[in-house]
Design an enzyme around this catalytic site. Structure first.
Site, PDB file in Angstrom:
ATOM      1  N   GLY A 284       0.816  -1.205   0.000  1.00 46.08           N
ATOM      2  CA  GLY A 284       0.000   0.000   0.000  1.00 46.08           C
ATOM      3  C   GLY A 284       0.849   1.254   0.000  1.00 46.08           C
ATOM      4  O   GLY A 284       0.988   1.923   1.034  1.00 46.08           O
TER       5      GLY A 284
ATOM      6  N   SER B 237       1.441   3.517  -3.445  1.00 46.50           N
ATOM      7  CA  SER B 237       0.955   4.504  -4.403  1.00 46.50           C
ATOM      8  C   SER B 237      -0.472   4.944  -4.090  1.00 46.50           C
ATOM      9  O   SER B 237      -1.291   4.161  -3.610  1.00 46.50           O
ATOM     10  CB  SER B 237       1.010   3.937  -5.824  1.00 46.50           C
ATOM     11  OG  SER B 237       2.340   3.723  -6.234  1.00 46.50           O
TER      12      SER B 237
ATOM     13  N   GLU C 181      13.317  -4.000  -4.031  1.00 45.98           N
ATOM     14  CA  GLU C 181      12.453  -4.174  -5.193  1.00 45.98           C
ATOM     15  C   GLU C 181      13.212  -3.892  -6.479  1.00 45.98           C
ATOM     16  O   GLU C 181      13.133  -4.654  -7.449  1.00 45.98           O
ATOM     17  CB  GLU C 181      11.237  -3.248  -5.096  1.00 45.98           C
ATOM     18  CG  GLU C 181      10.271  -3.379  -6.273  1.00 45.98           C
ATOM     19  CD  GLU C 181       9.099  -2.411  -6.195  1.00 45.98           C
ATOM     20  OE1 GLU C 181       8.169  -2.577  -6.988  1.00 45.98           O
ATOM     21  OE2 GLU C 181       9.121  -1.500  -5.351  1.00 45.98           O
TER      22      GLU C 181
ATOM     23  N   SER D  56       9.894   5.340 -11.423  1.00 43.32           N
ATOM     24  CA  SER D  56       9.894   5.442 -12.885  1.00 43.32           C
ATOM     25  C   SER D  56      11.311   5.660 -13.415  1.00 43.32           C
ATOM     26  O   SER D  56      12.196   6.174 -12.708  1.00 43.32           O
ATOM     27  CB  SER D  56       8.991   6.591 -13.337  1.00 43.32           C
ATOM     28  OG  SER D  56       9.576   7.834 -13.022  1.00 43.32           O
ATOM     29  N   ASN D  57      11.525   5.277 -14.676  1.00 42.49           N
ATOM     30  CA  ASN D  57      12.858   5.440 -15.262  1.00 42.49           C
ATOM     31  C   ASN D  57      13.293   6.907 -15.300  1.00 42.49           C
ATOM     32  O   ASN D  57      14.487   7.204 -15.208  1.00 42.49           O
ATOM     33  CB  ASN D  57      12.876   4.844 -16.671  1.00 42.49           C
ATOM     34  CG  ASN D  57      12.914   3.332 -16.643  1.00 42.49           C
ATOM     35  OD1 ASN D  57      12.805   2.713 -15.587  1.00 42.49           O
ATOM     36  ND2 ASN D  57      13.064   2.705 -17.804  1.00 42.49           N
ATOM     37  N   GLU D  58      12.322   7.819 -15.439  1.00 42.31           N
ATOM     38  CA  GLU D  58      12.676   9.238 -15.406  1.00 42.31           C
ATOM     39  C   GLU D  58      13.251   9.615 -14.039  1.00 42.31           C
ATOM     40  O   GLU D  58      14.255  10.350 -13.956  1.00 42.31           O
ATOM     41  CB  GLU D  58      11.431  10.084 -15.715  1.00 42.31           C
ATOM     42  CG  GLU D  58      10.943   9.989 -17.148  1.00 42.31           C
ATOM     43  CD  GLU D  58      10.136   8.733 -17.427  1.00 42.31           C
ATOM     44  OE1 GLU D  58       9.797   8.498 -18.601  1.00 42.31           O
ATOM     45  OE2 GLU D  58       9.841   7.984 -16.472  1.00 42.31           O
TER      46      GLU D  58
END
Length: 398
Positions: free
Chosen positions: A127, A129, A244, A383-385
């Site tokens: 839990g 996002s 992760e 995220s990759n960004e």
């Protein structure tokens, strides 16, 4: 730096391979290799077999029931399992909350939860996002207020993977709105059967029910279910996410999928010539294979550094970026290889034992769904960004 396996390590790889081939249900293996749906029991039955062998928690210390393996043995175990088509161990218990409890949980939490994670008795979900709080996790708004011996939780989580199967959730909540936002977050362990919790499915673009919304309406959580100290949830979350991200590279899985891609390209023809023999497709395939080889070597360098006592650095972020891009590239080339047969989408064809009329070759049916599903791998786990921003700060000082 030694990037070659020792004789003992090669023997261990063969031991793992022999175990999988002897113990894995062929029907489950077929479903994994052919991108068919896996049931909750498919995951749990393999989890229990690994638990019986003592191999279900490669990253846990022995004193808590884990394998106590070094980084090389963990990598070998993961790679061979993936190559042989074993279902992945659901990460939320073994790879995420388990290490957090080992590092920061109290003795009562360790005694209660760790054996149940190992046995598969508990199925956890994550839990973190929320709507509007994905990569900017520190902006989360789900709150918990202490009321006597309970935390009262109100708010919403989203993209909660496999929450429909879970009986427990580890949850980030805001317990102090008066301090810096990262310092006002705590981590709670919550029973999914508690009154006030509602799980609502999110059906994704591939037609699957993999993720969910979870709503908390005056949910009362025992005071002792907080992990570590109040206000330290951000620290524990960063620790968890480091575990992760280290698994997102999925080198073994990508090597398995590369073999599948080559088999598809050899079966498909263009003007009577196997696709794999055409110049344009071979160039794309070779470029992707080179990227995978570079990813594997980077992974091995990180493992060699860890084995010599060095902490992982920017390599972990690189692995997350490049690993997700390779996985997406494989699904894209599979779609390209089967051409128009990838366009029809028949979800029933993904069910075990389906005997309907196929549209094109059997291997074409799941490709569109897999392609769409794998758009997520460059987003989750940070995220990759965001990963590139981290790299620019750590390596270039930007």
């Amino acid at each position: 730096m030694d990037l070659k396996y020792s004789e003992e390590e090669r023997a261990f790889a063969e031991e793992v391979r022999a175990f999988v081939r002897a113990e894995l249900d062929p029907a489950v293996r077929d479903r994994v290799l052919n991108h068919k749906r896996l049931s909750k029991e498919d995951y749990l039955s393999w989890h229990r077999k690994l638990a019986q062998r003592g191999w279900v928690a490669p990253n846990w210390p022995k004193e808590h029931g884990g394998c106590g393996w070094n980084a090389v043995y963990r990598f070998i175990h993961e790679e061979v399992m993936a190559e042989e088509g074993a279902p992945p161990i659901v990460a939320f218990g073994i790879s995420m909350i388990g290490p957090v409890l080992i590092a920061f949980g109290n003795d009562a939490q360790k005694r209660h939860y760790l054996p149940r994670i190992l046995s598969g008795e508990d199925w956890w979900c994550q839990g973190f996002s929320e709507p509007g709080s994905g990569s900017d996790l520190a902006s989360l708004r789900t709150k918990a207020v202490l009321d006597g011996d309970h935390w009262v939780v109100n708010g919403q989580k989203t993209w909660t993977t496999l929450a429909q199967h879970a009986n427990l959730i580890f949850c980030l909540v805001r317990t102090d709105p008066t301090v810096k936002k990262q310092e006002g977050i705590s981590m709670l362990l919550i029973d999914m059967a508690t009154p006030g919790i509602t799980v609502r499915p999110i059906i994704t673009i591939d037609g699957e029910h993999e993720v969910n919304e979870v709503f908390f309406d005056d949910v009362r959580v025992p005071k002792e279910n907080i992990v570590g100290e109040p206000g330290k949830g951000w620290t524990y979350a960063k620790f968890l996410l480091s575990h992760e991200r280290s698994g997102i590279a999925r080198v073994g899985q990508s090597k398995r999928e590369l073999k599948r891609l080559k088999a598809i390209a050899a079966a498909e023809e263009v003007d009577g010539v196997p696709l794999i023999e055409t110049k344009a497709f071979r160039e794309k395939l070779a470029a992707l294979e080179i990227e995978l080889m570079a990813l594997e070597l980077t992974n091995l360098r990180m493992i060699a550094a860890e084995k010599s006592g060095q902490a992982p650095g920017a390599e972990a972020n690189m692995l997350k970026i490049k690993g997700s891009e390779v996985q997406q590239g494989l699904t894209e080339l599979m779609m390209e290889a089967v051409g128009p047969y990838a366009l029809p989408f028949n979800p029933e064809a993904l069910e075990p034992g389906w005997n309907g009329e196929p549209i094109g070759p059997d291997y074409a049916a799941p490709l569109a769904g897999t392609y769409f599903n794998y758009r997520k791998v460059s987003i989750y786990g940070g995220s990759n960004e965001i990963q590139r921003n981290i790299l620019s700060k750590s390596l270039l000082g930007l």
